[in-house]
Motif scaffolding. Structure first.
Motif, PDB file in Angstrom:
ATOM      1  N   GLU A   5       0.807  -1.201   0.000  1.00  0.00           N
ATOM      2  CA  GLU A   5       0.000   0.000   0.000  1.00  0.00           C
ATOM      3  C   GLU A   5       0.851   1.266   0.000  1.00  0.00           C
ATOM      4  O   GLU A   5       0.317   2.364   0.091  1.00  0.00           O
ATOM      5  CB  GLU A   5      -0.935   0.010   1.212  1.00  0.00           C
ATOM      6  N   LEU A   6       2.154   1.145  -0.130  1.00  0.00           N
ATOM      7  CA  LEU A   6       3.006   2.319   0.008  1.00  0.00           C
ATOM      8  C   LEU A   6       2.867   3.320  -1.127  1.00  0.00           C
ATOM      9  O   LEU A   6       3.201   4.479  -0.970  1.00  0.00           O
ATOM     10  CB  LEU A   6       4.469   1.937   0.200  1.00  0.00           C
ATOM     11  N   TYR A   7       2.333   2.925  -2.268  1.00  0.00           N
ATOM     12  CA  TYR A   7       2.144   3.870  -3.374  1.00  0.00           C
ATOM     13  C   TYR A   7       1.036   4.871  -3.058  1.00  0.00           C
ATOM     14  O   TYR A   7       0.941   5.912  -3.689  1.00  0.00           O
ATOM     15  CB  TYR A   7       1.839   3.128  -4.675  1.00  0.00           C
ATOM     16  N   ARG A   8       0.234   4.587  -2.069  1.00  0.00           N
ATOM     17  CA  ARG A   8      -0.810   5.521  -1.657  1.00  0.00           C
ATOM     18  C   ARG A   8      -0.226   6.786  -1.048  1.00  0.00           C
ATOM     19  O   ARG A   8      -0.887   7.807  -0.989  1.00  0.00           O
ATOM     20  CB  ARG A   8      -1.751   4.870  -0.641  1.00  0.00           C
ATOM     21  N   ARG A   9       1.030   6.733  -0.604  1.00  0.00           N
ATOM     22  CA  ARG A   9       1.674   7.908  -0.019  1.00  0.00           C
ATOM     23  C   ARG A   9       2.399   8.739  -1.056  1.00  0.00           C
ATOM     24  O   ARG A   9       2.990   9.754  -0.738  1.00  0.00           O
ATOM     25  CB  ARG A   9       2.649   7.466   1.075  1.00  0.00           C
ATOM     26  N   SER A  10       2.352   8.304  -2.321  1.00  0.00           N
ATOM     27  CA  SER A  10       2.919   9.108  -3.408  1.00  0.00           C
ATOM     28  C   SER A  10       1.979  10.282  -3.688  1.00  0.00           C
ATOM     29  O   SER A  10       0.845  10.315  -3.202  1.00  0.00           O
ATOM     30  CB  SER A  10       3.088   8.252  -4.668  1.00  0.00           C
ATOM     31  N   THR A  11       2.428  11.227  -4.489  1.00  0.00           N
ATOM     32  CA  THR A  11       1.593  12.386  -4.800  1.00  0.00           C
ATOM     33  C   THR A  11       0.286  11.970  -5.446  1.00  0.00           C
ATOM     34  O   THR A  11      -0.801  12.420  -5.048  1.00  0.00           O
ATOM     35  CB  THR A  11       2.356  13.356  -5.729  1.00  0.00           C
ATOM     36  N   ILE A  12       0.363  11.087  -6.430  1.00  0.00           N
ATOM     37  CA  ILE A  12      -0.862  10.658  -7.116  1.00  0.00           C
ATOM     38  C   ILE A  12      -1.757   9.845  -6.188  1.00  0.00           C
ATOM     39  O   ILE A  12      -2.980   9.961  -6.223  1.00  0.00           O
ATOM     40  CB  ILE A  12      -0.535   9.894  -8.420  1.00  0.00           C
ATOM     41  N   MET A  14      -1.967  10.195  -2.882  1.00  0.00           N
ATOM     42  CA  MET A  14      -2.585  11.124  -1.931  1.00  0.00           C
ATOM     43  C   MET A  14      -3.733  11.884  -2.593  1.00  0.00           C
ATOM     44  O   MET A  14      -4.788  12.080  -1.982  1.00  0.00           O
ATOM     45  CB  MET A  14      -1.539  12.106  -1.383  1.00  0.00           C
ATOM     46  N   CYS A  15      -3.539  12.302  -3.841  1.00  0.00           N
ATOM     47  CA  CYS A  15      -4.613  13.005  -4.568  1.00  0.00           C
ATOM     48  C   CYS A  15      -5.816  12.092  -4.768  1.00  0.00           C
ATOM     49  O   CYS A  15      -6.970  12.524  -4.602  1.00  0.00           O
ATOM     50  CB  CYS A  15      -4.107  13.508  -5.906  1.00  0.00           C
ATOM     51  N   LEU A  16      -5.557  10.835  -5.119  1.00  0.00           N
ATOM     52  CA  LEU A  16      -6.648   9.870  -5.291  1.00  0.00           C
ATOM     53  C   LEU A  16      -7.401   9.685  -3.978  1.00  0.00           C
ATOM     54  O   LEU A  16      -8.639   9.715  -3.952  1.00  0.00           O
ATOM     55  CB  LEU A  16      -6.112   8.532  -5.797  1.00  0.00           C
ATOM     56  N   THR A  17      -6.665   9.524  -2.889  1.00  0.00           N
ATOM     57  CA  THR A  17      -7.285   9.318  -1.583  1.00  0.00           C
ATOM     58  C   THR A  17      -8.138  10.520  -1.176  1.00  0.00           C
ATOM     59  O   THR A  17      -9.260  10.359  -0.692  1.00  0.00           O
ATOM     60  CB  THR A  17      -6.206   9.042  -0.514  1.00  0.00           C
ATOM     61  N   GLU A  18      -7.604  11.730  -1.390  1.00  0.00           N
ATOM     62  CA  GLU A  18      -8.362  12.937  -1.050  1.00  0.00           C
ATOM     63  C   GLU A  18      -9.641  13.036  -1.879  1.00  0.00           C
ATOM     64  O   GLU A  18     -10.709  13.372  -1.356  1.00  0.00           O
ATOM     65  CB  GLU A  18      -7.502  14.182  -1.278  1.00  0.00           C
ATOM     66  N   THR A  19      -9.535  12.734  -3.170  1.00  0.00           N
ATOM     67  CA  THR A  19     -10.705  12.788  -4.042  1.00  0.00           C
ATOM     68  C   THR A  19     -11.749  11.762  -3.624  1.00  0.00           C
ATOM     69  O   THR A  19     -12.948  12.070  -3.571  1.00  0.00           O
ATOM     70  CB  THR A  19     -10.289  12.556  -5.503  1.00  0.00           C
ATOM     71  N   LEU A  20     -11.302  10.554  -3.323  1.00  0.00           N
ATOM     72  CA  LEU A  20     -12.235   9.516  -2.880  1.00  0.00           C
ATOM     73  C   LEU A  20     -12.903   9.916  -1.564  1.00  0.00           C
ATOM     74  O   LEU A  20     -14.105   9.700  -1.384  1.00  0.00           O
ATOM     75  CB  LEU A  20     -11.522   8.173  -2.743  1.00  0.00           C
ATOM     76  N   ASP A  21     -12.134  10.509  -0.646  1.00  0.00           N
ATOM     77  CA  ASP A  21     -12.707  10.969   0.627  1.00  0.00           C
ATOM     78  C   ASP A  21     -13.790  12.011   0.396  1.00  0.00           C
ATOM     79  O   ASP A  21     -14.850  11.976   1.032  1.00  0.00           O
ATOM     80  CB  ASP A  21     -11.620  11.541   1.537  1.00  0.00           C
ATOM     81  N   GLU A  22     -13.526  12.949  -0.519  1.00  0.00           N
ATOM     82  CA  GLU A  22     -14.517  13.981  -0.835  1.00  0.00           C
ATOM     83  C   GLU A  22     -15.778  13.353  -1.434  1.00  0.00           C
ATOM     84  O   GLU A  22     -16.897  13.748  -1.092  1.00  0.00           O
ATOM     85  CB  GLU A  22     -13.938  15.000  -1.816  1.00  0.00           C
ATOM     86  N   MET A  23     -15.582  12.373  -2.322  1.00  0.00           N
ATOM     87  CA  MET A  23     -16.728  11.719  -2.962  1.00  0.00           C
ATOM     88  C   MET A  23     -17.543  10.916  -1.946  1.00  0.00           C
ATOM     89  O   MET A  23     -18.774  10.894  -2.018  1.00  0.00           O
ATOM     90  CB  MET A  23     -16.254  10.833  -4.111  1.00  0.00           C
ATOM     91  N   VAL A  24     -16.889  10.282  -1.003  1.00  0.00           N
ATOM     92  CA  VAL A  24     -17.595   9.534   0.042  1.00  0.00           C
ATOM     93  C   VAL A  24     -18.340  10.515   0.950  1.00  0.00           C
ATOM     94  O   VAL A  24     -19.506  10.298   1.296  1.00  0.00           O
ATOM     95  CB  VAL A  24     -16.620   8.643   0.847  1.00  0.00           C
ATOM     96  N   SER A  25     -17.686  11.619   1.312  1.00  0.00           N
ATOM     97  CA  SER A  25     -18.314  12.620   2.185  1.00  0.00           C
ATOM     98  C   SER A  25     -19.553  13.244   1.549  1.00  0.00           C
ATOM     99  O   SER A  25     -20.538  13.523   2.231  1.00  0.00           O
ATOM    100  CB  SER A  25     -17.319  13.726   2.541  1.00  0.00           C
TER     101      SER A  25
END
Length: 106
Positions: A5-12, A14-25
């Protein structure tokens, strides 16, 4: 196929995670589907780096810190130089995280 899961801490990542969080919210995406997207991201990044990236880079620098924990190496270099066939880039500080790809097969 197991993945890291370490690629989740890359720039892309982190952007994906933030976008998914916004979509879930906002209710646009279910939490379960967001998790499936992240799992697919992990698999896709692992596959792309194993099968599509063919270039090699030489790295030189001053080793500031190193650590080995849970089969993961972490190196922090200062005044690092990245050199490939075409160009050289200087970086003041860089963190390199390396995992044994053989662990993915377990």
């Amino acid at each position: 196929m197991a993945t890291f899961e370490l690629y989740r801490r890359s720039t892309i990542g982190m952007c994906l995670t933030e976008t998914l969080d916004e979509m879930v919210s906002s209710g646009t995406l279910s939490p379960e589907l967001a998790i499936q997207v992240l799992v697919q991201f992990d698999k896709s990044m692992t596959d792309a780096l194993e099968n599509q990236v063919k270039s090699k880079v030489n790295i030189k620098g001053h080793l500031h810190t190193y650590r080995f924990c849970d089969n993961v190496w972490t190196f922090i270099l200062t005044d690092a130089s990245f050199k490939n066939e075409e160009t050289t880039e200087q970086v003041g500080k860089v963190k390199i995280v390396a995992c044994d790809s053989k662990l993915l097969g377990q």
